[in-house]
Design a protein around this motif. Structure first.
Motif, PDB file in Angstrom:
ATOM      1  N   TYR A  93      32.228  75.120 131.801  1.00 35.72           N
ATOM      2  CA  TYR A  93      32.093  73.750 131.281  1.00 35.72           C
ATOM      3  C   TYR A  93      32.637  73.684 129.856  1.00 35.72           C
ATOM      4  O   TYR A  93      32.314  74.526 129.020  1.00 35.72           O
ATOM      5  N   SER A  94      33.456  72.689 129.591  1.00 34.14           N
ATOM      6  CA  SER A  94      34.039  72.552 128.257  1.00 34.14           C
ATOM      7  C   SER A  94      33.823  71.149 127.710  1.00 34.14           C
ATOM      8  O   SER A  94      34.061  70.169 128.409  1.00 34.14           O
ATOM      9  N   LEU A  95      33.385  71.080 126.459  1.00 34.26           N
ATOM     10  CA  LEU A  95      33.230  69.767 125.814  1.00 34.26           C
ATOM     11  C   LEU A  95      34.373  69.505 124.839  1.00 34.26           C
ATOM     12  O   LEU A  95      34.246  68.680 123.944  1.00 34.26           O
ATOM     13  N   SER A  96      35.482  70.213 125.021  1.00 32.21           N
ATOM     14  CA  SER A  96      36.614  69.943 124.141  1.00 32.21           C
ATOM     15  C   SER A  96      37.343  68.694 124.641  1.00 32.21           C
ATOM     16  O   SER A  96      37.204  68.306 125.798  1.00 32.21           O
ATOM     17  N   GLY A  97      38.100  68.086 123.762  1.00 28.00           N
ATOM     18  CA  GLY A  97      38.894  66.921 124.145  1.00 28.00           C
ATOM     19  C   GLY A  97      38.146  65.604 124.025  1.00 28.00           C
ATOM     20  O   GLY A  97      37.093  65.517 123.405  1.00 28.00           O
TER      21      GLY A  97
END
Length: 213
Positions: A93-97
């Motif tokens: 899971y990524s919260l980048s962007g």
């Protein structure tokens, strides 16, 4: 003559939003349940739009900043929890962007359905992978078109270019399928068996049984 009976049809209407992490987790579990029972059933999966934040900006906003504003001090705990849940389905899971308005992604998903339910299902996967694990922005037409190309959707650029294409249809579906529900993911199996949330595969398997008996 073989003694096997004909496969039963399982139609699944899914209401979801492309920025809803539980919708993606639910999809991964649904896919597992389908893979485990495709010798018993034929599946027809239809994706319908839902908007968690219909007022979200079209130009996009930093994900972390947006969640901090929306959920305050809980946002970090939520991020840790989602990371754990994603790990369980083999994803990071990524919260980048950026995050933002999902209407164009729903127009594209509607358009994909005109070219086949499999293409629609595969497009939902591509959009989710990009948005949740690669920091892609769900409102970025370049990303939407790349995803469409990967799954073999034709004419997507022409379609997306006009902001009115598919808009009426998406708005109608929002009323018809999402008007009476308060959260997503939401599943209706064979028109009457209803499930909500990112259910584990065994819950789907049981629902297929109930819906076809």
């Amino acid at each position: 003559m073989s003694g096997t009976s004909e496969k039963k049809l399982v139609r699944i209407d899914v209401s979801s939003d492309t920025v809803c992490p539980w919708c993606f987790v639910g999809k991964k579990n649904l896919d597992k349940a389908i893979a485990a029972s495709k010798d018993k059933y034929n599946f027809e999966i239809i994706w319908h739009p839902f908007q968690l934040s219909p007022d979200a900006p079209k130009e996009g906003i930093d994900k972390r900043e947006y969640y901090r504003r929306k959920f305050g001090s809980q946002s970090e705990r939520m991020e840790a929890r989602m990371s754990e849940v994603f790990k369980n389905v083999g994803l990071e899971y990524s919260l980048s962007g950026l995050t933002g308005n999902t209407i164009d992604s729903h127009r594209l998903i509607y358009f994909a359905r005109q070219q086949g339910l499999d293409k629609q299902h595969d497009l939902v996967e591509e959009l989710n992978i990009g948005y949740f694990t690669q920091g892609k922005y769900i409102g970025d037409h370049k990303f939407l078109l790349e995803s469409a190309a990967k799954v073999g959707i034709e004419g997507a650029e022409e379609f997306l270019k006009d902001p009115n294409n598919g808009l009426k249809e998406v708005e109608e579906e929002l009323k018809t399928y999402s008007g009476n529900i308060s959260g997503v993911p939401y599943y209706v199996i064979n028109g009457n068996h209803k499930l909500s949330g990112g259910q584990p595969p065994e819950v789907f398997l049981r629902a297929f049984q109930v819906a076809t008996s």
